[in-house]
Motif scaffolding. Sequence first.
Motif, PDB file in Angstrom:
ATOM      1  N   ASP A   1       0.838  -1.205   0.000  1.00 24.13           N
ATOM      2  CA  ASP A   1       0.000   0.000   0.000  1.00 24.13           C
ATOM      3  C   ASP A   1       0.878   1.263   0.000  1.00 24.13           C
ATOM      4  OD1 ASP A   1      -2.585   1.205   0.015  1.00 24.13           O
ATOM      5  OD2 ASP A   1      -2.289   1.731   2.113  1.00 24.13           O
ATOM      6  N   GLU A   2       1.907   1.268   0.865  1.00 22.28           N
ATOM      7  CA  GLU A   2       2.805   2.433   0.967  1.00 22.28           C
ATOM      8  C   GLU A   2       3.539   2.689  -0.350  1.00 22.28           C
ATOM      9  OE1 GLU A   2       5.486   1.733   4.194  1.00 22.28           O
ATOM     10  OE2 GLU A   2       3.946   2.087   5.741  1.00 22.28           O
TER      11      GLU A   2
ATOM     12  N   MET B   1       4.005   6.133  -5.451  1.00 23.90           N
ATOM     13  CA  MET B   1       3.947   6.350  -6.904  1.00 23.90           C
ATOM     14  C   MET B   1       2.668   7.080  -7.290  1.00 23.90           C
ATOM     15  SD  MET B   1       6.555   4.893  -8.685  1.00 23.90           S
ATOM     16  CE  MET B   1       5.923   4.369 -10.268  1.00 23.90           C
ATOM     17  N   GLY B   2       1.839   7.412  -6.276  1.00 17.15           N
ATOM     18  CA  GLY B   2       0.593   8.116  -6.570  1.00 17.15           C
ATOM     19  C   GLY B   2      -0.537   7.192  -6.993  1.00 17.15           C
ATOM     20  N   ILE B   3      -0.380   5.885  -6.718  1.00 15.91           N
ATOM     21  CA  ILE B   3      -1.422   4.909  -7.068  1.00 15.91           C
ATOM     22  C   ILE B   3      -2.206   4.576  -5.806  1.00 15.91           C
ATOM     23  CG2 ILE B   3      -1.876   2.623  -8.077  1.00 15.91           C
ATOM     24  CD1 ILE B   3       1.145   2.791  -9.056  1.00 15.91           C
ATOM     25  N   VAL B   4      -3.481   4.902  -5.800  1.00 14.58           N
ATOM     26  CA  VAL B   4      -4.313   4.578  -4.640  1.00 14.58           C
ATOM     27  C   VAL B   4      -5.371   3.574  -5.091  1.00 14.58           C
ATOM     28  CG1 VAL B   4      -5.824   5.475  -2.830  1.00 14.58           C
ATOM     29  CG2 VAL B   4      -3.955   6.898  -3.699  1.00 14.58           C
ATOM     30  N   VAL B   5      -5.243   2.321  -4.592  1.00  7.46           N
ATOM     31  CA  VAL B   5      -6.256   1.313  -4.929  1.00  7.46           C
ATOM     32  C   VAL B   5      -7.303   1.332  -3.809  1.00  7.46           C
ATOM     33  CG1 VAL B   5      -4.762  -0.176  -6.305  1.00  7.46           C
ATOM     34  CG2 VAL B   5      -4.883  -0.533  -3.856  1.00  7.46           C
ATOM     35  N   GLN B   6      -8.547   1.059  -4.174  1.00  9.79           N
ATOM     36  CA  GLN B   6      -9.623   1.112  -3.183  1.00  9.79           C
ATOM     37  C   GLN B   6      -9.359   0.162  -2.029  1.00  9.79           C
ATOM     38  OE1 GLN B   6     -12.995   0.331  -5.759  1.00  9.79           O
ATOM     39  NE2 GLN B   6     -13.734   2.412  -5.481  1.00  9.79           N
ATOM     40  N   ASP B   7      -8.893  -1.048  -2.373  1.00  7.30           N
ATOM     41  CA  ASP B   7      -8.695  -2.073  -1.355  1.00  7.30           C
ATOM     42  C   ASP B   7      -7.512  -2.927  -1.780  1.00  7.30           C
ATOM     43  OD1 ASP B   7      -8.833  -4.065   0.491  1.00  7.30           O
ATOM     44  OD2 ASP B   7     -10.849  -4.764  -0.040  1.00  7.30           O
ATOM     45  N   ILE B   8      -6.482  -2.988  -0.933  1.00  5.45           N
ATOM     46  CA  ILE B   8      -5.272  -3.752  -1.256  1.00  5.45           C
ATOM     47  C   ILE B   8      -5.581  -5.245  -1.370  1.00  5.45           C
ATOM     48  CG2 ILE B   8      -4.346  -4.233   1.073  1.00  5.45           C
ATOM     49  CD1 ILE B   8      -2.245  -2.581  -1.668  1.00  5.45           C
TER      50      ILE B   8
ATOM     51  N   GLN C   1      -0.511  -1.989 -14.961  1.00  6.69           N
ATOM     52  CA  GLN C   1       0.829  -1.614 -15.417  1.00  6.69           C
ATOM     53  C   GLN C   1       1.561  -0.847 -14.311  1.00  6.69           C
ATOM     54  OE1 GLN C   1       2.720  -2.072 -18.039  1.00  6.69           O
ATOM     55  NE2 GLN C   1       1.399  -2.796 -19.660  1.00  6.69           N
ATOM     56  N   CYS C   2       0.824   0.056 -13.656  1.00  5.68           N
ATOM     57  CA  CYS C   2       1.438   0.906 -12.627  1.00  5.68           C
ATOM     58  C   CYS C   2       1.853   0.100 -11.403  1.00  5.68           C
ATOM     59  CB  CYS C   2       0.487   2.028 -12.231  1.00  5.68           C
ATOM     60  SG  CYS C   2       0.113   3.074 -13.646  1.00  5.68           S
ATOM     61  N   VAL C   3       1.063  -0.923 -11.050  1.00  2.11           N
ATOM     62  CA  VAL C   3       1.430  -1.808  -9.940  1.00  2.11           C
ATOM     63  C   VAL C   3       2.737  -2.526 -10.298  1.00  2.11           C
ATOM     64  CG1 VAL C   3       0.804  -3.892  -8.638  1.00  2.11           C
ATOM     65  CG2 VAL C   3      -0.929  -2.132  -9.075  1.00  2.11           C
TER      66      VAL C   3
ATOM     67  N   TYR D   1       3.332   7.581 -14.660  1.00  2.00           N
ATOM     68  CA  TYR D   1       4.218   6.782 -13.796  1.00  2.00           C
ATOM     69  C   TYR D   1       5.567   6.532 -14.445  1.00  2.00           C
ATOM     70  CZ  TYR D   1       0.011   6.562 -11.161  1.00  2.00           C
ATOM     71  OH  TYR D   1      -1.110   6.940 -10.471  1.00  2.00           O
ATOM     72  N   VAL D   2       5.616   6.554 -15.761  1.00  2.00           N
ATOM     73  CA  VAL D   2       6.906   6.471 -16.461  1.00  2.00           C
ATOM     74  C   VAL D   2       7.721   7.710 -16.092  1.00  2.00           C
ATOM     75  CG1 VAL D   2       8.035   6.551 -18.727  1.00  2.00           C
ATOM     76  CG2 VAL D   2       6.042   5.076 -18.395  1.00  2.00           C
TER      77      VAL D   2
END
Length: 256
Positions: free
Chosen positions: A126-127, A132-139, A152-154, A187-188
């Motif tokens: 999660d951290e 990277m500025g990626i916020v997923v609703q639920d890990i 791709q970002c993950v 993210y690139v």
Amino acid sequence: MTTLIEMENVGKSYGAIRALRDISLKVNAGEVTCVLGDNGAGKSTLIKIMSGLHPHNEGALLVDGEKQTFSSPREALDHGIATVYQDLAVVPLMEVWRNFFLGAEISAGRFPLAGLRIKQMKRIADEELRKMGIVVQDIDQPIGTLSGGQRQCVAIARAVYFGARVLILDEPTAALGVKQSGVVLKYVAAARDAGLGVVFITHNPHHAYLVGDHFIILKLGTAVLDRTRDEVDLDELTTQMAGGDELAELSHELGR
């Protein structure tokens, strides 16, 4: 400028077929090197040499100034070279955090049956994604429920966390729409700004020009263009990519 990878007149033959010929390029820290070309241009062969899948048989590959010939992707990874492939090595039904640590799980001990440190892995995943500025609703949600751009970002965040210094991205925007492509390109740029050397493989000159610092166009295994950003504009890049000289010749032939 720190040069992480350098290719000097690298060539690769598969029997009688020459897939690459006399390729020279540098991958610098904090820069995006874009490698463009149509199918069959040699982009995949270039990735395979850098990522340790296939050894080159001509020229030299230098990593941190030392000559290398990788015998496996693990060896390339040990030198900080990570590849995110177009088809993404993710397990769609597994949770986001499990995919993040896939094959590198943190266990509670050295024994084969020692338990996994699940809370720790969830927190780290999660951290790192948030960094990277990626916020997923639920890990805990299956990674298959994320959009193509988010997946791709993950994969990019995972490579950065596990110590990549060079990030090779194989057509990351090929199957994505405009909005999702924008997410990946963001993210690139973030990976570049974090000091990584990014190799961005694409056939889309518009995407390349948005983030690229250096552009190389391959055609039938040879480099037909090798310019820095201030030496080329988008129009020329697009024209060369579309086969400008060949198109001019064709229009002359078809002219009445």
